[in-house]
Design a protein around this motif. Structure first.
Motif, short mmCIF file in Angstrom:
data_model
loop_
_atom_site.label_atom_id
_atom_site.label_comp_id
_atom_site.label_asym_id
_atom_site.label_seq_id
_atom_site.Cartn_x
_atom_site.Cartn_y
_atom_site.Cartn_z
N GLN A 129 -1.04 2.05 -7.23
CA GLN A 129 0.06 1.17 -6.96
C GLN A 129 0.89 1.63 -5.88
O GLN A 129 1.55 3.07 -5.41
CB GLN A 129 0.98 0.62 -8.17
CG GLN A 129 -0.19 0.23 -8.71
CD GLN A 129 0.62 -0.03 -10.25
OE1 GLN A 129 2.09 0.12 -10.49
NE2 GLN A 129 0.10 -1.40 -11.02
N GLU A 143 1.85 -4.85 7.14
CA GLU A 143 2.04 -4.51 5.23
C GLU A 143 1.56 -4.67 4.41
O GLU A 143 0.46 -5.53 3.96
CB GLU A 143 3.99 -5.48 5.13
CG GLU A 143 4.48 -5.01 3.95
CD GLU A 143 4.99 -6.22 3.06
OE1 GLU A 143 5.90 -5.18 3.81
OE2 GLU A 143 5.47 -6.67 2.89
N THR A 203 2.67 0.37 -1.78
CA THR A 203 3.29 -0.65 -0.72
C THR A 203 3.15 -0.22 1.01
O THR A 203 3.56 1.49 0.65
CB THR A 203 4.20 -1.14 -0.02
OG1 THR A 203 4.59 -2.31 -1.61
CG2 THR A 203 4.27 -1.68 1.01
N THR A 212 -0.01 -3.72 0.26
CA THR A 212 0.67 -3.73 -1.08
C THR A 212 -0.75 -3.73 -1.92
O THR A 212 -1.46 -4.71 -1.86
CB THR A 212 1.21 -4.95 -1.44
OG1 THR A 212 2.87 -5.38 -0.67
CG2 THR A 212 1.80 -4.53 -2.52
#
Length: 71
Positions: free
Chosen positions: A57, A28, A59, A30
Motif C-alpha cells: 500500500q 499520482e 502512493t 495510489t
C-alpha cells in the motif's frame, strides 16, 4: 492479474493487469495490490523505469510518467 486497486491520477482500476498509459507528464499513483508496479517515462511501458514498488500500500508521485505496468 493483481488483486486490489490501482489509482492513477484519480482513475481507479480494480484487480489491475498490464499497462496503463498516463495522460499527463506526471502521475499520482495510489496502490493497494499484491503485485509489482513499474512506472516508465514513456507510453506503452517504454523508456526508462522511473519508479518501482513490489506491491503493498502507498502512493507514488512521479514525473516523468508515461505509463504504469502491473506485473
Amino acid at each position: 492479474m493483481a488483486s486490489g486497486t490501482l489509482t492513477i491520477n484519480g482513475t481507479t482500476h480494480t484487480n489491475p493487469s498490464g499497462c496503463y498509459n498516463v495522460d499527463s507528464n506526471s502521475a499520482e499513483i495510489t496502490y493497494d495490490i499484491d503485485s509489482e508496479i513499474t512506472v516508465y517515462s514513456e507510453r506503452d511501458g517504454k523508456g526508462n523505469s522511473v519508479s518501482r514498488v513490489s506491491g503493498g500500500q502507498g502512493t507514488i508521485n512521479t514525473s516523468p510518467a508515461g505509463s504504469v505496468v502491473v506485473s
